[in-house]
Motif scaffolding. Structure first.
Motif, PDB file in Angstrom:
ATOM      1  N   TYR A  53      49.050  43.856  55.035  1.00  0.00           N
ATOM      2  CA  TYR A  53      49.328  44.329  53.680  1.00  0.00           C
ATOM      3  C   TYR A  53      50.709  43.867  53.253  1.00  0.00           C
ATOM      4  N   TYR A  54      50.919  43.748  51.945  1.00  0.00           N
ATOM      5  CA  TYR A  54      52.193  43.225  51.458  1.00  0.00           C
ATOM      6  C   TYR A  54      52.586  43.847  50.123  1.00  0.00           C
ATOM      7  N   GLY A  55      53.856  43.634  49.759  1.00  0.00           N
ATOM      8  CA  GLY A  55      54.390  44.086  48.484  1.00  0.00           C
ATOM      9  C   GLY A  55      55.178  45.377  48.637  1.00  0.00           C
ATOM     10  N   SER A  56      55.989  45.694  47.631  1.00  0.00           N
ATOM     11  CA  SER A  56      56.853  46.866  47.706  1.00  0.00           C
ATOM     12  C   SER A  56      56.067  48.164  47.837  1.00  0.00           C
ATOM     13  N   SER A  57      54.836  48.190  47.349  1.00  0.00           N
ATOM     14  CA  SER A  57      54.009  49.390  47.468  1.00  0.00           C
ATOM     15  C   SER A  57      52.958  49.256  48.572  1.00  0.00           C
ATOM     16  N   CYS A  58      52.989  48.131  49.297  1.00  0.00           N
ATOM     17  CA  CYS A  58      52.055  47.871  50.415  1.00  0.00           C
ATOM     18  C   CYS A  58      50.593  48.032  49.996  1.00  0.00           C
ATOM     19  N   ASP A  74      52.973  38.817  54.999  1.00  0.00           N
ATOM     20  CA  ASP A  74      52.795  40.241  54.734  1.00  0.00           C
ATOM     21  C   ASP A  74      54.116  40.985  54.841  1.00  0.00           C
ATOM     22  N   GLY A  75      54.073  42.285  54.658  1.00  0.00           N
ATOM     23  CA  GLY A  75      55.276  43.102  54.716  1.00  0.00           C
ATOM     24  C   GLY A  75      55.805  43.422  53.324  1.00  0.00           C
ATOM     25  N   ILE A  76      56.820  44.281  53.281  1.00  0.00           N
ATOM     26  CA  ILE A  76      57.417  44.735  52.021  1.00  0.00           C
ATOM     27  C   ILE A  76      57.865  43.557  51.151  1.00  0.00           C
ATOM     28  N   SER A  77      58.464  42.542  51.767  1.00  0.00           N
ATOM     29  CA  SER A  77      58.958  41.397  50.995  1.00  0.00           C
ATOM     30  C   SER A  77      57.958  40.240  50.953  1.00  0.00           C
ATOM     31  N   GLY A  78      56.787  40.412  51.543  1.00  0.00           N
ATOM     32  CA  GLY A  78      55.777  39.356  51.545  1.00  0.00           C
ATOM     33  C   GLY A  78      55.108  39.213  50.190  1.00  0.00           C
TER      34      GLY A  78
END
Length: 102
Positions: A53-58, A74-78
């Motif tokens: 999962y990725y993005g600031s809101s996952c 992936d990840g918060i900054s992905g």
């Protein structure tokens, strides 16, 4: 909340993406949110996206990147894009580069 035998130990914030295991029988660990409405979080403090999962809101779900030919950012900054390994290309890293590695 508080946890421990005397309920005197402060729970972590769980980064606002989880719930502390509090009360007398609690151990102060975070149970992270894992839902399509609120995001898919992980980590001791629920401050990371769960794998895939990725993005600031996952909330972004990674595409199939034909692992091990490629992997998802992936990840918060992905951003959910596929990062292709040497000799691979295409949106899903499914194509071989002509002549091998590029």
């Amino acid at each position: 909340g508080f946890y421990g035998e005397a309920c005197d130990q402060q729970c972590p914030s769980c980064s606002g993406h989880g719930v502390c295991n509090d009360n007398r029988d609690g151990n102060g660990s975070c149970a992270c949110v894992f839902s399509p409405k609120s995001g898919f979080f992980a980590g001791a403090n629920c401050d990371q996206c769960a794998s895939g999962y990725y993005g600031s809101s996952c909330l972004g779900s990674c595409p199939d990147c034909n692992f091990p030919r490629g992997s998802c950012s992936d990840g918060i900054s992905g951003d959910g894009s596929c990062k292709c390994g040497a000799g691979m290309w295409g949106a899903n890293c499914s194509r071989d580069c002509p002549g091998g590695s590029d």
